[in-house]
Design a protein around this motif. Structure first.
Motif, mmCIF file in Angstrom:
data_model
loop_
_atom_site.group_PDB
_atom_site.id
_atom_site.type_symbol
_atom_site.label_atom_id
_atom_site.label_comp_id
_atom_site.label_asym_id
_atom_site.label_seq_id
_atom_site.Cartn_x
_atom_site.Cartn_y
_atom_site.Cartn_z
ATOM 1 N N THR A 149 0.833 -1.202 0.000
ATOM 2 C CA THR A 149 0.000 0.000 0.000
ATOM 3 C C THR A 149 0.868 1.252 0.000
ATOM 4 O O THR A 149 1.773 1.400 0.822
ATOM 5 C CB THR A 149 -0.911 0.013 1.242
ATOM 6 O OG1 THR A 149 -1.744 -1.145 1.215
ATOM 7 C CG2 THR A 149 -1.765 1.271 1.282
ATOM 8 N N ASP A 150 0.559 2.157 -0.913
ATOM 9 C CA ASP A 150 1.218 3.460 -0.948
ATOM 10 C C ASP A 150 0.504 4.384 0.044
ATOM 11 O O ASP A 150 -0.709 4.597 -0.079
ATOM 12 C CB ASP A 150 1.145 4.040 -2.361
ATOM 13 C CG ASP A 150 1.800 5.402 -2.462
ATOM 14 O OD1 ASP A 150 1.185 6.396 -2.024
ATOM 15 O OD2 ASP A 150 2.927 5.471 -2.967
ATOM 16 N N PRO A 151 1.206 4.929 1.026
ATOM 17 C CA PRO A 151 0.543 5.746 2.055
ATOM 18 C C PRO A 151 -0.224 6.943 1.491
ATOM 19 O O PRO A 151 -1.334 7.244 1.969
ATOM 20 C CB PRO A 151 1.707 6.190 2.950
ATOM 21 C CG PRO A 151 2.714 5.099 2.805
ATOM 22 C CD PRO A 151 2.626 4.685 1.360
ATOM 23 N N GLN A 152 0.333 7.634 0.502
ATOM 24 C CA GLN A 152 -0.380 8.776 -0.068
ATOM 25 C C GLN A 152 -1.656 8.332 -0.760
ATOM 26 O O GLN A 152 -2.709 8.986 -0.641
ATOM 27 C CB GLN A 152 0.527 9.527 -1.052
ATOM 28 C CG GLN A 152 1.661 10.292 -0.380
ATOM 29 C CD GLN A 152 2.434 11.147 -1.358
ATOM 30 O OE1 GLN A 152 2.554 10.809 -2.546
ATOM 31 N NE2 GLN A 152 2.977 12.256 -0.883
ATOM 32 N N GLU A 153 -1.586 7.209 -1.484
ATOM 33 C CA GLU A 153 -2.793 6.687 -2.127
ATOM 34 C C GLU A 153 -3.814 6.244 -1.083
ATOM 35 O O GLU A 153 -5.023 6.370 -1.295
ATOM 36 C CB GLU A 153 -2.430 5.525 -3.048
ATOM 37 C CG GLU A 153 -1.643 5.940 -4.278
ATOM 38 C CD GLU A 153 -1.367 4.784 -5.217
ATOM 39 O OE1 GLU A 153 -1.695 3.625 -4.858
ATOM 40 O OE2 GLU A 153 -0.818 5.033 -6.319
ATOM 41 N N ALA A 154 -3.331 5.718 0.032
ATOM 42 C CA ALA A 154 -4.234 5.306 1.111
ATOM 43 C C ALA A 154 -5.008 6.499 1.653
ATOM 44 O O ALA A 154 -6.216 6.411 1.915
ATOM 45 C CB ALA A 154 -3.444 4.633 2.226
ATOM 46 N N GLY A 155 -4.325 7.630 1.837
ATOM 47 C CA GLY A 155 -5.006 8.825 2.312
ATOM 48 C C GLY A 155 -6.055 9.304 1.333
ATOM 49 O O GLY A 155 -7.180 9.663 1.724
ATOM 50 N N GLN A 156 -5.711 9.305 0.052
ATOM 51 C CA GLN A 156 -6.667 9.701 -0.982
ATOM 52 C C GLN A 156 -7.856 8.748 -1.017
ATOM 53 O O GLN A 156 -9.020 9.182 -1.096
ATOM 54 C CB GLN A 156 -5.961 9.709 -2.345
ATOM 55 C CG GLN A 156 -6.869 10.063 -3.513
ATOM 56 C CD GLN A 156 -6.164 9.918 -4.862
ATOM 57 O OE1 GLN A 156 -4.961 9.624 -4.928
ATOM 58 N NE2 GLN A 156 -6.902 10.103 -5.940
ATOM 59 N N ALA A 158 -9.060 6.826 1.383
ATOM 60 C CA ALA A 158 -9.917 6.978 2.562
ATOM 61 C C ALA A 158 -10.800 8.226 2.441
ATOM 62 O O ALA A 158 -12.000 8.179 2.754
ATOM 63 C CB ALA A 158 -9.055 7.059 3.821
ATOM 64 N N ARG A 159 -10.232 9.334 1.991
ATOM 65 C CA ARG A 159 -11.000 10.573 1.882
ATOM 66 C C ARG A 159 -12.111 10.473 0.851
ATOM 67 O O ARG A 159 -13.238 10.917 1.086
ATOM 68 C CB ARG A 159 -10.070 11.742 1.512
ATOM 69 C CG ARG A 159 -9.134 12.195 2.610
ATOM 70 C CD ARG A 159 -8.436 13.498 2.221
ATOM 71 N NE ARG A 159 -7.689 13.389 0.974
ATOM 72 C CZ ARG A 159 -6.433 12.968 0.889
ATOM 73 N NH1 ARG A 159 -5.791 12.610 1.993
ATOM 74 N NH2 ARG A 159 -5.809 12.908 -0.279
ATOM 75 N N ALA A 194 -1.431 9.411 7.158
ATOM 76 C CA ALA A 194 -2.239 9.889 6.044
ATOM 77 C C ALA A 194 -3.739 9.786 6.303
ATOM 78 O O ALA A 194 -4.532 10.466 5.649
ATOM 79 C CB ALA A 194 -1.887 9.116 4.772
ATOM 80 N N THR A 195 -4.151 8.929 7.234
ATOM 81 C CA THR A 195 -5.578 8.723 7.515
ATOM 82 C C THR A 195 -5.784 8.102 8.884
ATOM 83 O O THR A 195 -4.945 7.339 9.356
ATOM 84 C CB THR A 195 -6.229 7.819 6.447
ATOM 85 O OG1 THR A 195 -7.599 7.587 6.796
ATOM 86 C CG2 THR A 195 -5.503 6.488 6.335
ATOM 87 N N GLU A 196 -6.920 8.432 9.489
ATOM 88 C CA GLU A 196 -7.276 7.850 10.784
ATOM 89 C C GLU A 196 -8.302 6.735 10.652
ATOM 90 O O GLU A 196 -8.815 6.239 11.661
ATOM 91 C CB GLU A 196 -7.811 8.941 11.720
ATOM 92 C CG GLU A 196 -6.770 10.004 12.074
ATOM 93 C CD GLU A 196 -7.288 11.055 13.026
ATOM 94 O OE1 GLU A 196 -8.500 11.016 13.333
ATOM 95 O OE2 GLU A 196 -6.503 11.910 13.469
ATOM 96 N N VAL A 197 -8.596 6.323 9.438
ATOM 97 C CA VAL A 197 -9.552 5.222 9.230
ATOM 98 C C VAL A 197 -8.993 3.943 9.846
ATOM 99 O O VAL A 197 -7.801 3.650 9.715
ATOM 100 C CB VAL A 197 -9.808 5.027 7.719
ATOM 101 C CG1 VAL A 197 -10.580 3.734 7.454
ATOM 102 C CG2 VAL A 197 -10.569 6.207 7.163
#
Length: 276
Positions: A149-156, A158-159, A194-197
């Protein structure tokens, strides 16, 4: 009745530093044992119907089985569709009484994964239910390789999808019979930034109990999917029952011998995820 959504059991886990087991079910014997184990440990449990389970038993039947068990239980029970591969399949599961659906778009291009997962999340939320998605790809032992998993993609992801939980690829592998050397903590921390999900680990059987315990307490991993470990216990108990009485032909008598070993193994798995 203690039928619960995924969000209802994972948000307290995220807040209080523990994780919930997502047990992969194949039939009545194991799902019944998982609920018994959760009641004995006084913790919530997630019953998961994956593709192989659905190939054997239709979704309406599984939904009714999960719902009945939840109605009898004293702990929260989530009825979860695992690895739904189409929007229509997820919609059918919601119509059949499932309280949570996982849309698996991990093989799709990022934008398509986001678009289709967001559609499923909206369907689930409109029904008052929950949705899990996957970003990155969790591979299979002796099969497809993982794509971390790419952390930046994970943040995108989730949002834009508004999922209630997010499955990530951080060194975990599906169907792993041997324990791993450890998950990628640096990648997990970067995803958390990147996300709190709430995060989900598929292939949890490959993660040692001690590591599950540590990650449950110290990271945003709130759900471990556990299947292979439990299938191995069931198979061992079934073989032992048949060998113990070669003349026994009543399947109900044989299957009864799997219950106690399954409950014991599930209780051990559940204890590894507790905060205390």
């Amino acid at each position: 009745m203690t039928l619960a959504t995924l969000r209802e059991v994972l948000q307290p886990a995220l807040r209080d530093g523990y994780a919930v087991a997502g047990f992969v079910t194949l039939g009545w014997e194991d799902m019944r044992a998982y609920v018994a184990a959760a009641e004995a440990e006084k913790v919530p449990v997630i019953l998961q119907a994956g593709p192989s389970c659905r190939a054997h038993t239709p979704l309406p039947v599984l939904g009714a089985m999960f719902t009945w068990l939840a109605e009898q239980a004293s702990v929260p029970v989530v009825a979860h569709l695992d690895h739904g591969h189409s929007i229509d399949e997820c919609r059918e599961a919601l119509d059949c009484g499932f309280t949570s659906v996982m849309f698996d778009g991990s093989r799709l291009p990022l934008n398509q994964n986001i678009e289709e997962t967001a559609t499923v999340a909206e369907l689930a939320h409109s029904a008052g239910m929950s949705c899990e998605g996957e970003i990155g790809f969790v591979g299979y032992a002796d099969g497809e390789s993982s794509d971390g998993t790419d952390p930046q993609e994970a943040g995108q992801f989730a949002r834009q999808t508004r999922v209630d939980a997010m499955a990530v690829s951080v060194g975990n592998v599906h169907l792993q019979q041997q324990k791993s050397d450890g998950l990628d903590l640096d990648r997990i921390r970067a995803i958390e930034a990147a996300t709190e999900v709430p995060l989900v680990i598929h292939g949890g059987s490959g993660v040692p109990l001690s590591e599950r315990r540590t990650l449950s307490k110290t990271t945003n991993i709130c759900k471990f999917n556990i299947g292979t470990d439990m299938r191995m216990v069931f198979g061992d108990a079934l073989r032992a029952a048949v060998k113990a009485d070669p003349d026994q032909f009543d399947r109900l008598q044989i299957l009864k011998e799997t219950h106690d070993p399954m409950v014991a193994a599930a209780r051990e798995a559940l204890r590894s995820l507790r905060s205390g």
